[in-house]
Design a protein around this motif. Structure first.
Motif, PDB file in Angstrom:
ATOM      1  N   ALA A 177     -73.424  66.868 -10.439  1.00  0.00           N
ATOM      2  CA  ALA A 177     -72.115  65.702 -10.192  1.00  0.00           C
ATOM      3  C   ALA A 177     -72.380  64.778  -8.750  1.00  0.00           C
ATOM      4  CB  ALA A 177     -70.924  66.615 -10.091  1.00  0.00           C
ATOM      5  N   SER A 178     -73.334  65.582  -7.806  1.00  0.00           N
ATOM      6  CA  SER A 178     -73.592  64.403  -6.740  1.00  0.00           C
ATOM      7  C   SER A 178     -74.655  63.674  -6.714  1.00  0.00           C
ATOM      8  CB  SER A 178     -74.019  65.540  -5.388  1.00  0.00           C
ATOM      9  OG  SER A 178     -75.016  66.154  -5.836  1.00  0.00           O
ATOM     10  N   GLY A 179     -75.499  63.631  -7.936  1.00  0.00           N
ATOM     11  CA  GLY A 179     -76.577  62.931  -8.201  1.00  0.00           C
ATOM     12  C   GLY A 179     -77.809  63.694  -8.537  1.00  0.00           C
ATOM     13  N   VAL A 180     -78.816  62.976  -8.158  1.00  0.00           N
ATOM     14  CA  VAL A 180     -80.363  63.596  -8.315  1.00  0.00           C
ATOM     15  C   VAL A 180     -80.847  63.536  -6.957  1.00  0.00           C
ATOM     16  CG1 VAL A 180     -82.551  63.168  -9.327  1.00  0.00           C
ATOM     17  CG2 VAL A 180     -80.627  62.449 -10.443  1.00  0.00           C
ATOM     18  N   TYR A 181     -81.195  64.962  -6.713  1.00  0.00           N
ATOM     19  CA  TYR A 181     -81.980  65.258  -5.573  1.00  0.00           C
ATOM     20  C   TYR A 181     -83.057  66.248  -5.952  1.00  0.00           C
ATOM     21  CZ  TYR A 181     -78.842  69.250  -6.260  1.00  0.00           C
ATOM     22  OH  TYR A 181     -78.038  70.331  -6.709  1.00  0.00           O
ATOM     23  N   ARG A 184     -82.958  71.755   0.236  1.00  0.00           N
ATOM     24  CA  ARG A 184     -82.564  70.459  -0.476  1.00  0.00           C
ATOM     25  C   ARG A 184     -82.722  69.011   0.288  1.00  0.00           C
ATOM     26  NH1 ARG A 184     -76.668  69.551  -3.670  1.00  0.00           N
ATOM     27  NH2 ARG A 184     -76.688  67.045  -3.367  1.00  0.00           N
ATOM     28  N   ILE A 185     -83.177  68.079  -0.573  1.00  0.00           N
ATOM     29  CA  ILE A 185     -83.355  66.747   0.218  1.00  0.00           C
ATOM     30  C   ILE A 185     -82.847  66.053  -0.586  1.00  0.00           C
ATOM     31  CG2 ILE A 185     -85.393  65.073   0.783  1.00  0.00           C
ATOM     32  CD1 ILE A 185     -87.283  67.409   0.508  1.00  0.00           C
ATOM     33  N   ASP A 186     -81.819  65.207  -0.135  1.00  0.00           N
ATOM     34  CA  ASP A 186     -80.993  64.280  -0.979  1.00  0.00           C
ATOM     35  C   ASP A 186     -81.889  62.841  -0.695  1.00  0.00           C
ATOM     36  OD1 ASP A 186     -78.359  65.500  -1.678  1.00  0.00           O
ATOM     37  OD2 ASP A 186     -78.248  65.907   0.489  1.00  0.00           O
ATOM     38  N   ALA A 187     -81.230  61.921  -1.698  1.00  0.00           N
ATOM     39  CA  ALA A 187     -82.165  60.737  -1.686  1.00  0.00           C
ATOM     40  C   ALA A 187     -81.732  59.881  -0.348  1.00  0.00           C
ATOM     41  CB  ALA A 187     -81.628  59.832  -2.865  1.00  0.00           C
ATOM     42  N   VAL A 188     -82.491  59.197   0.182  1.00  0.00           N
ATOM     43  CA  VAL A 188     -82.190  58.115   1.365  1.00  0.00           C
ATOM     44  C   VAL A 188     -81.322  57.179   0.783  1.00  0.00           C
ATOM     45  CG1 VAL A 188     -83.233  56.951   3.115  1.00  0.00           C
ATOM     46  CG2 VAL A 188     -84.525  58.936   2.219  1.00  0.00           C
ATOM     47  N   SER A 189     -80.242  56.905   1.755  1.00  0.00           N
ATOM     48  CA  SER A 189     -79.433  55.746   1.358  1.00  0.00           C
ATOM     49  C   SER A 189     -79.891  54.259   1.820  1.00  0.00           C
ATOM     50  CB  SER A 189     -78.053  56.014   1.757  1.00  0.00           C
ATOM     51  OG  SER A 189     -77.464  57.140   0.963  1.00  0.00           O
ATOM     52  N   GLN A 190     -79.802  53.242   0.920  1.00  0.00           N
ATOM     53  CA  GLN A 190     -80.102  52.043   1.556  1.00  0.00           C
ATOM     54  C   GLN A 190     -78.653  51.456   1.537  1.00  0.00           C
ATOM     55  OE1 GLN A 190     -82.969  53.905   0.864  1.00  0.00           O
ATOM     56  NE2 GLN A 190     -82.123  53.426  -1.151  1.00  0.00           N
TER      57      GLN A 190
END
Length: 684
Positions: free
Chosen positions: A255-259, A271-277
């Motif tokens: 539910a939090s997205g793709v990581y 765990r490595i979350d996507a970098v935010s722009q």
């Protein structure tokens, strides 16, 4: 080591998995830290065996692990990884025996267990359940001697899937890392994988593992392209890893997205979350109504009228689909654009141009490398009716320094770093190296990034728009200046004055001044002609630079055969309400150099007002208390009053000018110019 096939000897199975349970227990105690926002080094030594280290800044994110030992010839290594976000903690059985693994939570891995080579069946159950109620069974898993493997349980709970991959470092160079990408992200279709913008895996289906890729052991940016458009949609910072190791990288979705979950040697997972722009949108289409930018088809950013900007919003992907709409629905889009975004950057997107030909541009708002005390300014040409321009910095004395040449409509210039402060920008629209319009920018504080747009409104009025941090914008209309003209050429007829080829003043007589005209601050072309003679009969021509918010007096003087002009700046800053300021100009061609004094008690010299000034020169005495003064001119500074004048009483707080000039008969007089009148003072 026994050569029994695993599963034929339950006692051996239990004995071999004891180290695995111990490793899980240590993991639960937190002796190996996991990364949250960035990866840090893991240390497998006991807390009792080491001193607390001093924090040392690293040049880039790094994770250090000890390369794993290779199995012996009669051994195989196996570890288990739980990657089903919906599944509870699980147990794992081998050939129905065990459990060999107990309570393995989502995102966690076991350490390597030493097994006998051969084929086995693996059962994965909810914690505490029997193998007969397995959620997942992976049959006929072949474990070759001397090899290492990872078994993965992934997918949704009602469609749990499994896979087994080999963890091999054979043939891996000592300065590289072996990376294998595995697609376990439920609901995500076929993807392409990038490393620093270069594709390393293409057409990776859900549930499949890519071939391993050897890459340098340094930090890089991983990208996932989910829509096959050749641009990564999600970006991830991968830290520098220990050379000579293999790493499995799993794409996971919940539910939090793709990581990503990176499985390092041993039991370590990260765990490595996507970098935010970040992105903001500016409305710069003069004839378009207020618009609502929409990101990704369903994220309206709020209504913005012309000349205004949204604030930055977070974009969790490596691209942004931007639609500019009139009501927030895609059906009213006037513009759509796909904007690739670099990791961690801030962007400004601009909708510009007239509605019929509306376009979009975007750029990075990057403060990197901005020195203390400086600001970073970027110029953008967004005025659809204005052609190619040159942009100048205009100093306080009118000196122009070229900043940008040949800037076309739609161009986004490279940013310039300059000391913080207030600046005047000049824009040359006809390539004559003279500013045709000037903009007085506000005082901008150090460290600020400012975007400055040359644009126009729906009526065609050109202005500058300053875009500062966040959503703040400020309209800056062209700066203006005031100009008046004084005719002091004794043998010249009445004159007309033209500005940039257009008649501005008509039939101005000798010893008179024009009213003050407000003009755009710029470099103007001034031509003075005999009244009624037309522009082709100019007796005096030349450029005059008018700076923003200044007032000028242009004086035509000397006999017509050698007529001259001088441009004087009327500065009243600091003038107190009880004083007067009276600059004195010498424009009398028949009068020599000399000094000017206040006369007291008849012809006695009082305060010296002007020292040794000659024809064509101007001096400004100190401000004087408002009063009526008699002044005397000491020709050639010989200590004798050659001529004196009784100046009029000037209203306190007034800026006035005094011109020593010759009448047509050669006599000397003083012309006092006041804001709305002139007074001729003959010599006593």
């Amino acid at each position: 080591m026994s050569n029994h096939i695993l599963g034929k000897d339950p006692l051996m199975l239990t004995r071999l998995f004891v180290p695995l349970r111990s490793a899980l227990h240590l993991l639960s105690l937190g002796l190996c830290s996991l990364f949250v926002l960035a990866l840090v080094a893991c240390d497998f030594s006991s807390p009792d065996d080491r001193d607390e280290p001093e924090p040392t800044p690293e040049p880039e994110p790094t994770v250090t692990v000890t390369p794993e030992p290779e199995p012996e010839e009669d051994e195989a290594f196996l570890r288990v990884l739980h990657l089903s976000p919906e599944a509870p903690p699980v147990d794992a059985y081998v050939n129905g025996q065990g459990p060999a693994v107990s309570g393995l939570a989502f995102g966690n891995s076991t350490d390597n267990a030493v097994l006998a080579p051969g084929e086995v069946d693996l059962q994965v159950t909810a914690q505490g359940a029997s193998p007969s109620n397995a959620l997942l069974t992976i049959n006929d898993v072949r474990l070759d001697e001397g090899r290492r493997y990872t078994a993965i349980a992934f997918g949704s709970l009602n469609a749990l899937a499994g896979n087994v991959i080999e963890d091999s470092t054979q043939g891996l160079a000592s300065n590289q890392v072996r990376v294998r990408v595995v697609h376990t992200a439920v609901g995500v279709g076929v993807v392409d994988i990038y490393a620093d913008g270069t594709p390393i895996t293409e057409n990776l289906f859900y549930g499949s593992a890519a071939a391993p890729v050897d890459v340098p052991a340094q930090a890089f940016v991983a990208g996932i392209d989910v829509d096959n458009n050749g641009q990564p949609d999600l970006l991830y910072d991968i830290p520098a890893l220990t050379p000579g190791t293999s790493v499995n990288v799993f794409a996971v979705a919940d539910a939090s997205g793709v990581y990503l979950i990176a499985q390092l040697p041993g039991a370590t997972t990260v765990r490595i979350d996507a970098v935010s722009q970040e992105l903001r949108v500016l409305h710069l289409s003069p004839d378009a109504p207020a618009v609502i930018p929409v990101l990704g088809g369903n994220n309206p950013l709020g209504q913005i009228p012309f000349g205004q900007s949204t604030d930055y919003v977070t974009v969790g992907s490596a691209s942004a689909n931007l639609a500019v709409t009139t009501d927030g629905t895609l059906g009213t889009s006037v513009l759509t654009a796909d904007l690739p975004l670099e990791r961690g950057k801030r962007y400004t997107a601009v909708a510009y141009g007239n509605l019929a030909n509306i376009g979009a541009t975007y750029f990075v708002d990057d403060p990197a490398g901005l020195a203390a005390g400086n600001i970073r300014v970027r110029a953008i040409h967004g005025a659809p009716s204005v052609g190619q321009v040159d942009i100048y910095a205009v100093d306080a004395d009118g000196t122009q320094s070229l900043l940008l040449a040949d800037v076309n409509f739609g161009d986004v210039a490279n940013p310039l770093d300059v000391p913080a402060g207030a600046y005047t920008l000049g824009v040359d629209v006809n390539n004559d190296a003279q500013s045709d319009v000037m903009f007085a920018l506000p005082d901008i504080s150090a460290g600020t990034l400012a975007n400055v747009y040359v644009t126009e409104d729906a009526s065609g009025n050109v202005f500058a728009l300053a875009q500062l941090p966040g959503s703040f914008t400020a309209r800056i209309d062209p700066a203006t200046a005031e100009v008046r003209v004084v005719h002091l050429s004794r043998d010249a007829p009445n004159v007309d004055v033209y500005v940039d080829g257009a008649a501005a003043i008509s039939n101005l007589p000798f010893k008179q001044q024009s009213g003050k005209a407000e003009l755009f601050a710029r470099t103007i072309q001034v031509d003075v002609t005999p009244a009624g003679a037309g522009l082709g009969s100019a007796v005096l021509s030349g450029p005059v630079t008018l700076l923003p918010n200044q007032s000028y007096t242009v004086v035509a003087y000397d006999d017509v055969a050698q007529i001259k002009a001088v441009v004087l700046l009327d500065e009243d800053q600091g003038l107190s309400t009880g004083s007067i300021r009276l600059p004195v100009s010498h424009v009398a061609p028949l009068v020599t150099r000399g000094d000017l004094f206040e006369l007291v008690n008849g012809n006695a010299f009082g305060t010296q007002l002007v020292d040794d000034f000659g024809f064509g020169e101007t001096q400004t005495p100190p401000d004087l208390p408002a009063a009526a003064y008699t002044v005397g001119f000491d020709a050639n500074a010989i200590g004798v009053v050659a001529v004196s004048f009784d100046l009029p009483l000037i209203t306190p707080g007034t800026f006035a000018r005094a011109f020593v000039f010759n009448e047509l008969d050669g006599s000397v007089a003083v012309l006092v110019t006041l804001p709305n009148t002139t007074i001729v003072v003959p010599a006593n």
